[in-house]
Design a protein around this motif. Structure first.
Motif, short mmCIF file in Angstrom:
data_model
loop_
_atom_site.label_atom_id
_atom_site.label_comp_id
_atom_site.label_asym_id
_atom_site.label_seq_id
_atom_site.Cartn_x
_atom_site.Cartn_y
_atom_site.Cartn_z
N ALA B 48 0.82 -1.22 0.00
CA ALA B 48 0.00 0.00 0.00
C ALA B 48 0.85 1.26 0.00
CB ALA B 48 -0.92 -0.01 1.21
N THR B 49 2.15 1.12 -0.22
CA THR B 49 3.12 2.23 -0.28
C THR B 49 3.23 3.00 1.04
OG1 THR B 49 1.63 3.98 -1.05
CG2 THR B 49 2.62 2.61 -2.75
N GLU B 70 3.04 7.01 -6.44
CA GLU B 70 1.86 7.79 -6.84
C GLU B 70 1.00 7.00 -7.82
OE1 GLU B 70 4.91 9.24 -7.03
OE2 GLU B 70 4.85 10.86 -5.54
N LYS B 71 1.67 6.35 -8.79
CA LYS B 71 0.91 5.59 -9.79
C LYS B 71 0.24 4.38 -9.14
CE LYS B 71 3.32 6.99 -13.94
NZ LYS B 71 4.37 6.67 -14.90
N ARG B 73 -0.84 4.19 -6.09
CA ARG B 73 -2.02 4.65 -5.34
C ARG B 73 -3.20 4.97 -6.25
NH1 ARG B 73 1.84 8.59 -2.09
NH2 ARG B 73 2.87 7.04 -0.83
N GLN B 74 -2.88 5.31 -7.51
CA GLN B 74 -3.98 5.59 -8.45
C GLN B 74 -4.75 4.34 -8.83
OE1 GLN B 74 -2.12 7.69 -11.70
NE2 GLN B 74 -1.67 9.43 -10.38
N MET B 76 -4.76 1.49 -6.89
CA MET B 76 -4.97 0.64 -5.73
C MET B 76 -5.86 1.33 -4.69
SD MET B 76 -3.44 0.45 -2.39
CE MET B 76 -2.06 1.50 -2.59
N TYR B 78 -6.92 0.96 -0.66
CA TYR B 78 -6.42 0.28 0.54
C TYR B 78 -7.38 0.50 1.70
CZ TYR B 78 -3.53 -0.24 4.77
OH TYR B 78 -3.06 -0.58 6.00
#
Lengths: 553, 312
Positions: B48-49, B70-71, B73-74, B76, B78
């Motif tokens: 989940a970074t 950033e990519k 999170r776009q 994914m 969570y």
């Protein structure tokens, strides 16, 4: 409307929605207004008993109002931001914010705006109260505007400082205690200072007249000293906690240094700009347009350069873990943007700024190059003035001739460049080993090295050649070698000949300085290059192995 | 869709995740299970970074979680195991906040929020304050927030923990709906019976290491020390059930055969393909077999078999 919608920070909006609905806000807001009105009325009551002149009552009421405002800023405003970030972490909402693709900058900026809006509401609500003092006379609308400007600026500083504290501490209680300690310390310095300035102004003292006079006819340098430098220092101060907060919120340690590097670059450039303005003013002096206060320039210039030296040093050091990763990804990302024709993205990219900022080996090379560029411009300007425009009847020219060394300006310039080259390479050299020795220790080591070995060594040379205390003292200029330029503009007569003569007569010692700085700088440069190549190769090998194993799979 | 290769995380001297490698195909519901302290949440946080891996590679939809957070999170969404909410805001305001955070344009924001509220059955409650919601409702709200930006991958850490049976069943049906929407769901849970109905494949971790991964049948086969199936044979004529039991007991590889009502239950230590040998014996003896059912190990059995109950 849609245009504005894009620029609304969601955290700011959420902060307004949630906090303004709480009873706490309602109570705090009303109690603070009530306190302020009560203090003003009480003051008015006692002053009426003493039968003071109305103008004096107005001035005194304004003083009471200002004191109350500082009390409220110190007591209430930290509460808006000192738990802003830590409460997100303790409340288990922080992870949701990060994965919602809000950058650390968005979070800090949103939290700041939210807390600052609450603070602004308190300040604006006090405007009708100050009008009570206005009724009695003795104060002007301009004074109220200036006071409010200072209050707003001070509130911004307090809010941002407390916000950075809330991002650093691990528990809410600690963050609150630390914030109030910091605010009390700051308040105990700034509040009395502002109070006495205000008192001075209201009671027509010398100091007040001095400040008023400056705006009217002061020279560029005094104007800079009184207005520009404080504003610059204030903005730097407010920006530093912002970046501390931003960096402490970054998930990956390797990316943490970029914004700090940008900060140091900005502050460094700002100091450079201010300093250059002093130079330009000196050139104005040089061609006889304006008078210049040398002592003021020397003092402020020296101070600026000392700060620039420290910032430049810290900036060039780099930060733990930054060296191995960024360069490759920087280039990859930049080429991606360029291929896709996203030119604006390239310049907006933090990677691009990271590429420019000081820090690590790449930064050290950049700093040297920048310094060389500025020096070249300076030399060219000097040459043009003297040789092409025939400006030869001035202070500079007299020094130039008196030195007996026609290469004197070039020597000064080379001292600067060689010094910067050596020092940035030294900082970079330490940054490669920062994992082992730690950041704080590296800074300390760098400063100690400079103060304990290099400076006395150079001073010893000077004393050996010229003797006397002045020689070693004057060589403190090498803490900030650009001072050489300043010295070159000042007539020998101002120093009674002997005091200044070591610089003029001491040109040969500068050759040694240049030689030592360049040699050591080059040696460190080679070592740094070797180290960075090694790291680069290791990384490439590691990535290649991973990719190969993935391909096989 | 999700790829882990030698993913490692060390906290000081504690090895939390030890060279974890597996792959999650697109459109699957993937169960990520292991005992407490096995490193599940650490792995999920890296995906989940939220946590920096010490070594190895993790990719979601081709983007590296380390170099391209950033990519990631776009694409994914969570949902953490424990999460907080903001007091004094309504459900709609809460979702509006996250929609703005995901930079959903103003034109489509309202319809997106409405869609997510309908999917999670929160539409009627949109003006209620978040602080007044029950645990189950808050789970739904968090899921709605996770779906706002239409992610390809959902990472859900213990989503059913603390829910009552009804809320669990509702949550399970929501997950099935997500599968129908072609989402890849990476879900960790302790409640294995819940997972066994919905997951396509699983990864079992223990002490930070991968024990086994793959679809349930493959894992069952790999994890068994011997081939083993449970058989239930239903006999039409109850009078013949005793003689049938005798035949079955004499058949090779059959153990623990017993009678239960009109059926014979047994454990057959052979592959399922060899089941006909038992039936052949019965048919040859004119026993009227009406139904044969076999059951292989469920997720709980597999979990108990492959893990040793140790934590790192």
């Amino acid at each position: 409307m849609e245009f504005f919608d894009r620029y609304i920070n969601p955290i700011h909006l959420l902060g307004l929605r949630s906090y303004l609905r709480t009873k706490r806000f309602l109570y705090t807001f009303n109690i603070s207004v009530l306190l302020m009105v009560s203090a003003m009325l009480l003051g008015f009551f006692f002053m009426s008993i003493e039968r003071m002149p109305t103008a004096q009552i107005g001035k005194n009421l304004f003083m009471i109002f200002s004191i109350m405002q500082y009390v409220i800023i110190g007591l209430v405003f930290p509460a808006f931001s000192c738990t802003a970030i830590i409460s997100e972490k303790e409340g288990k909402t922080y992870d949701l914010l990060v994965t919602a693709n809000l950058s650390s900058g968005d979070i800090v900026w949103g939290k700041f705006l939210s807390a600052y809006t609450h603070s602004a509401m308190f300040l604006i609500s006090s405007l009708p109260i100050v009008m009570m003092a206005f009724l009695f006379g003795g104060i002007t609308p301009a004074l109220i505007m200036i006071t409010y400007a200072i209050l707003f600026a001070y509130a911004a500083l307090i809010v941002m400082l407390c916000l950075s504290i809330s991002s650093v501490y691990k528990t809410i209680t600690r963050a609150i205690i630390a914030s109030y300690i910091v605010v009390i310390i700051i308040n105990s310095f700034i509040s009395p200072m502002l109070f006495f300035l205000l008192y001075d102004y209201l009671h027509d003292s010398e100091l007040a007249r001095f400040f008023i006079a400056i705006g009217g006819y002061g020279s560029l340098n005094v104007f800079l000293t009184v207005y520009i430098v404080p504003v610059f220092v204030f903005l730097s101060l407010i920006f530093a906690p912002y970046l501390v907060a931003k960096n402490s919120l970054r998930t990956y340690a390797n990316n943490r240094s970029t914004s700090l590097k940008v900060y140091f670059t900005c502050v460094g450039s700002g100091i450079l700009a201010i300093f250059l303005t002093y130079y330009i003013n000196s050139i104005y002096m040089f061609i006889g347009i304006q008078q210049l206060d040398y002592e003021m320039i020397m003092m402020v210039g020296g101070f600026c350069l000392a700060i620039a030296g420290i910032f430049g040093l810290i900036g060039s050091l780099g930060f733990a873990g930054e060296n191995p990763v960024p360069e490759r990804f920087v280039m990859k990302r930049l080429s991606e943007h360029l291929k896709a024709g996203r030119i604006r993205r390239v310049f907006a990219s933090k990677f691009f700024l990271g590429l420019l900022g000081p820090g690590s080996y790449r930064g050290a090379r950049f700093v040297t190059l920048m310094c060389f560029g500025w020096t070249a411009i300076y030399l060219l300007a000097t040459w043009l003035l003297i040789e092409k425009f025939g400006v030869n009847n001035t202070v500079f020219w007299r020094n130039y001739e008196a030195s007996g060394y026609m290469e004197y300006p070039i020597i000064s310039a080379f001292v600067v460049v060689s010094f910067v080259y050596f020092f940035s390479m030294l900082a970079s050299f330490l940054s490669f080993r920062i994992r082992q020795i730690g950041f704080r220790r590296a800074v300390l080591f760098c400063m100690l090295l400079f103060l304990t070995i290099l400076l006395p060594l150079y001073s010893l040379f000077s004393m050996e050649v010229y003797g006397g205390f002045h020689a070693s003292i004057l060589n403190f200029q090498y803490l900030s070698p650009s001072m050489c330029f300043f010295w070159s503009f000042i007539p020998i007569s101002q120093f009674g000949g002997s005091k200044f003569s070591c610089l003029i007569d001491g040109v040969p010692i500068h050759y040694i300085g240049i030689g030592v700085y360049f040699s050591l700088g080059f040696l460190l440069d080679l070592l740094n290059y070797r180290r960075s190549r090694k790291m680069w190769n290791e990384l490439e090998k590691e990535e290649k192995e991973i990719l190969e194993s993935m391909d096989k799979k | 869709m999700i790829l882990l290769k030698d993913l490692t995380k060390i906290f000081g001297s504690f090895l939390a995740v030890d060279h974890l490698s597996f792959e999650v195909p697109a459109g699957e519901i993937f169960g990520f299970i292991g005992p407490n302290g096995a490193g599940k949440t650490t792995t999920i946080k890296m995906l989940a970074t939220l946590l920096q891996p010490d070594s190895g590679v993790a990719r979601i939809d081709g983007h590296c979680v380390y170099t391209d957070p950033e990519k990631v999170r776009q694409v994914m969404g969570y949902m953490p195991d424990y999460f907080g909410t903001y007091d004094n805001v309504t459900i709609h305001e809460f979702l509006d906040f996250f929609a703005r955070a995901y930079r959903i344009p103003a034109k489509t924001r309202q319809s997106t929020i409405d869609g997510c509220m309908e999917l999670t059955d929160l539409k009627k409650l949109q003006t209620k304050l978040v602080s007044s919601l029950s645990k189950g409702m808050k789970q739904r709200l968090c899921l709605a927030k996770t779906l706002l930006h239409n992610p390809k991958v959902l990472i859900l850490d213990e989503p059913a923990a603390g829910l009552d049976p009804r809320a669990r069943i509702e949550f399970r049906s929501l997950l099935k709906e997500l599968r129908n929407m072609k989402k890849t769901v990476f879900i960790s849970s302790h409640i294995l019976t819940e997972l066994s109905d919905i997951v396509d494949s699983v990864a079992i971790v223990e002490k930070g290491r991968l024990v086994v991964s793959g679809d349930l049948q493959t894992i069952s086969r790999l994890s068994s020390t011997q081939n083993h199936i449970d058989l239930r044979i239903r006999i039409h004529d109850k009078e013949q059930i005793e003689s049938a039991l005798g035949i079955v007991q004499q058949t090779e590889n059959v153990v623990n055969a017993r009678v239960e009502n009109d059926s014979i239950l047994m454990e057959y230590n052979e592959e399922i393909d060899k089941m006909y040998l038992v039936l052949k014996q019965l048919v040859n003896a004119d026993i009227p077999v009406t139904e044969v059912t076999s059951s292989q190990s469920n997720l709980e059995d597999i979990f108990m078999r492959v893990t040793q109950g140790e934590v790192s």
